[in-house]
Design a protein around this motif. Structure first.
Motif, PDB file in Angstrom:
ATOM      1  N   THR A   1     -28.097 123.962 -14.151  1.00 50.40           N
ATOM      2  CA  THR A   1     -29.252 124.763 -14.564  1.00 50.40           C
ATOM      3  C   THR A   1     -29.511 124.643 -16.056  1.00 50.40           C
ATOM      4  OG1 THR A   1     -27.848 126.708 -14.901  1.00 50.40           O
ATOM      5  CG2 THR A   1     -28.938 126.468 -12.740  1.00 50.40           C
ATOM      6  N   HIS A   2     -28.451 124.360 -16.821  1.00 50.56           N
ATOM      7  CA  HIS A   2     -28.567 124.097 -18.256  1.00 50.56           C
ATOM      8  C   HIS A   2     -27.252 123.510 -18.745  1.00 50.56           C
ATOM      9  CE1 HIS A   2     -26.840 128.120 -18.141  1.00 50.56           C
ATOM     10  NE2 HIS A   2     -26.603 128.112 -19.436  1.00 50.56           N
ATOM     11  N   GLY A   3     -27.198 123.179 -20.040  1.00 52.51           N
ATOM     12  CA  GLY A   3     -26.075 122.390 -20.522  1.00 52.51           C
ATOM     13  C   GLY A   3     -24.849 123.157 -20.955  1.00 52.51           C
ATOM     14  N   HIS A   4     -24.874 124.472 -20.949  1.00 56.73           N
ATOM     15  CA  HIS A   4     -23.736 125.227 -21.482  1.00 56.73           C
ATOM     16  C   HIS A   4     -22.461 124.938 -20.687  1.00 56.73           C
ATOM     17  CE1 HIS A   4     -26.356 128.415 -23.733  1.00 56.73           C
ATOM     18  NE2 HIS A   4     -26.173 127.312 -24.425  1.00 56.73           N
ATOM     19  N   ASN A   5     -21.355 124.897 -21.442  1.00 52.29           N
ATOM     20  CA  ASN A   5     -20.093 124.458 -20.857  1.00 52.29           C
ATOM     21  C   ASN A   5     -19.591 125.360 -19.733  1.00 52.29           C
ATOM     22  OD1 ASN A   5     -17.712 122.696 -20.908  1.00 52.29           O
ATOM     23  ND2 ASN A   5     -16.670 124.601 -21.447  1.00 52.29           N
ATOM     24  N   ASP A   6     -19.874 126.651 -19.803  1.00 61.48           N
ATOM     25  CA  ASP A   6     -19.352 127.514 -18.736  1.00 61.48           C
ATOM     26  C   ASP A   6     -20.026 127.221 -17.394  1.00 61.48           C
ATOM     27  OD1 ASP A   6     -21.561 128.786 -20.163  1.00 61.48           O
ATOM     28  OD2 ASP A   6     -21.250 130.523 -18.868  1.00 61.48           O
ATOM     29  N   HIS A   7     -21.108 126.472 -17.394  1.00 63.93           N
ATOM     30  CA  HIS A   7     -21.768 126.056 -16.146  1.00 63.93           C
ATOM     31  C   HIS A   7     -21.431 124.612 -15.785  1.00 63.93           C
ATOM     32  CE1 HIS A   7     -24.359 129.674 -15.989  1.00 63.93           C
ATOM     33  NE2 HIS A   7     -24.030 129.667 -17.266  1.00 63.93           N
ATOM     34  N   ALA A   8     -21.274 123.770 -16.824  1.00 64.52           N
ATOM     35  CA  ALA A   8     -21.089 122.334 -16.602  1.00 64.52           C
ATOM     36  C   ALA A   8     -19.627 121.907 -16.633  1.00 64.52           C
ATOM     37  CB  ALA A   8     -21.869 121.554 -17.667  1.00 64.52           C
TER      38      ALA A   8
ATOM     39  N   GLY B   1     -35.907 128.782 -22.957  1.00 65.37           N
ATOM     40  CA  GLY B   1     -35.763 130.074 -23.624  1.00 65.37           C
ATOM     41  C   GLY B   1     -34.304 130.345 -23.946  1.00 65.37           C
ATOM     42  N   HIS B   2     -33.461 130.412 -22.910  1.00 66.44           N
ATOM     43  CA  HIS B   2     -32.018 130.538 -23.141  1.00 66.44           C
ATOM     44  C   HIS B   2     -31.519 129.247 -23.788  1.00 66.44           C
ATOM     45  CE1 HIS B   2     -27.850 131.633 -22.469  1.00 66.44           C
ATOM     46  NE2 HIS B   2     -27.653 130.529 -21.776  1.00 66.44           N
ATOM     47  N   THR B   3     -31.901 128.110 -23.215  1.00 66.03           N
ATOM     48  CA  THR B   3     -31.752 126.791 -23.846  1.00 66.03           C
ATOM     49  C   THR B   3     -33.081 126.053 -23.663  1.00 66.03           C
ATOM     50  OG1 THR B   3     -30.992 125.658 -21.852  1.00 66.03           O
ATOM     51  CG2 THR B   3     -29.282 126.671 -23.246  1.00 66.03           C
TER      52      THR B   3
ATOM     53  N   GLY C   1     -29.642 130.326 -13.044  1.00 64.55           N
ATOM     54  CA  GLY C   1     -28.825 129.981 -14.209  1.00 64.55           C
ATOM     55  C   GLY C   1     -28.675 131.166 -15.146  1.00 64.55           C
ATOM     56  N   ASP C   2     -28.888 130.928 -16.441  1.00 61.28           N
ATOM     57  CA  ASP C   2     -28.805 132.018 -17.423  1.00 61.28           C
ATOM     58  C   ASP C   2     -30.188 132.467 -17.877  1.00 61.28           C
ATOM     59  OD1 ASP C   2     -26.105 131.891 -17.216  1.00 61.28           O
ATOM     60  OD2 ASP C   2     -25.732 131.192 -19.260  1.00 61.28           O
ATOM     61  N   THR C   3     -31.226 132.177 -17.084  1.00 63.20           N
ATOM     62  CA  THR C   3     -32.574 132.651 -17.422  1.00 63.20           C
ATOM     63  C   THR C   3     -32.764 134.086 -16.944  1.00 63.20           C
ATOM     64  OG1 THR C   3     -33.461 130.409 -17.355  1.00 63.20           O
ATOM     65  CG2 THR C   3     -35.048 132.216 -17.102  1.00 63.20           C
TER      66      THR C   3
HETATM   67 FE   LIG Z   1     -25.807 129.710 -20.833  1.00 66.34          FE
END
Ligand SMILES: [Fe+2]
Length: 206
Positions: A59-66, A114-116, A131-133
């Motif tokens: 959903t986005h590039g942040h490490n806690d997701h990827a 927005g978040h990223t 994701g984090d939206t």
């Molecule tokens: Fe995030």
């Protein structure tokens, strides 16, 4: 319902993340979304359901997701799909409007910056992986490097216009329940109840 996809929510890790396995019951094919800190749990779930993973999305590039990408990619050999603003190295670019086939269903990409800058939400037609939206009764942070509170406001406005019975599957368990609906968020999420951009920015950044 033609092409219905099932969404399995998998709680993982120390940051209350949710990983997702999305699968087509008719063809037993699946997509992994944000394996986070639990790639082995996602793979075990796919095996238990006897579905074959065909693609990995973030959903986005942040490490806690990827964080779990590497394990999924090594064990399945599937392509990685991410919005190019968050990961230009991915095998597939998750641009707005793209329809990613999963068996007889599709995941429609909604670019929700927005978040990223490269945050996306994934819509099955019934369920929305946010994701984090958007979280249950909350929304993503807009004070991080690359964040843009005005873009987040417009992205959330777009999500709020989806059908009310759309199921919301967030990237973290930050709310009173693990999932909700767009109608519930419209009524109960203070960030979606802001009447205009300025009040949203005051609430989000205050
Ligand atoms: Fe995030």
């Amino acid at each position: 319902m033609p092409g219905s996809l099932e969404v399995v929510q998998i709680p993982v890790g120390q940051m209350q993340n949710f990983a997702y396995l999305v699968y087509c019951p008719a063809t037993k094919t699946a997509a992994v979304v944000d394996p986070s800190f639990g790639p082995d749990a996602v793979l075990a779930q796919a095996e238990a359901l006897d579905v074959k993973i065909r693609i990995l999305l973030n959903t986005h590039g942040h490490n806690d997701h990827a964080a779990g990408n590497r394990v999924i990619l090594e064990k399945t050999g599937v392509p990685l799909a991410v919005h190019p603003l968050d990961n230009p190295e991915a095998d597939m670019a998750l641009r707005d409007g793209l329809q990613v086939p999963v068996g007889k269903g599709t995941l429609q990409v909604l670019h929700t910056p927005g978040h990223t800058p490269g945050s996306v939400c994934l819509f099955t037609g019934e369920a929305l992986i946010t994701g984090d939206t958007l979280f249950v009764t909350r929304v993503g942070r807009a004070d991080l490097p690359g964040s843009d509170p005005e873009a987040l406001y417009h992205s959330l406005t777009r999500l709020a216009a989806l059908p009310g019975d759309t199921q919301v599957f967030p990237g973290h368990h930050y709310g009173p329940t693990p999932t909700s609906t767009i109608a519930f968020e419209r009524a109960n999420n203070p960030f979606l109840r802001c009447p205009d951009l300025q009040s949203f920015i005051r609430l989000r950044m205050g």
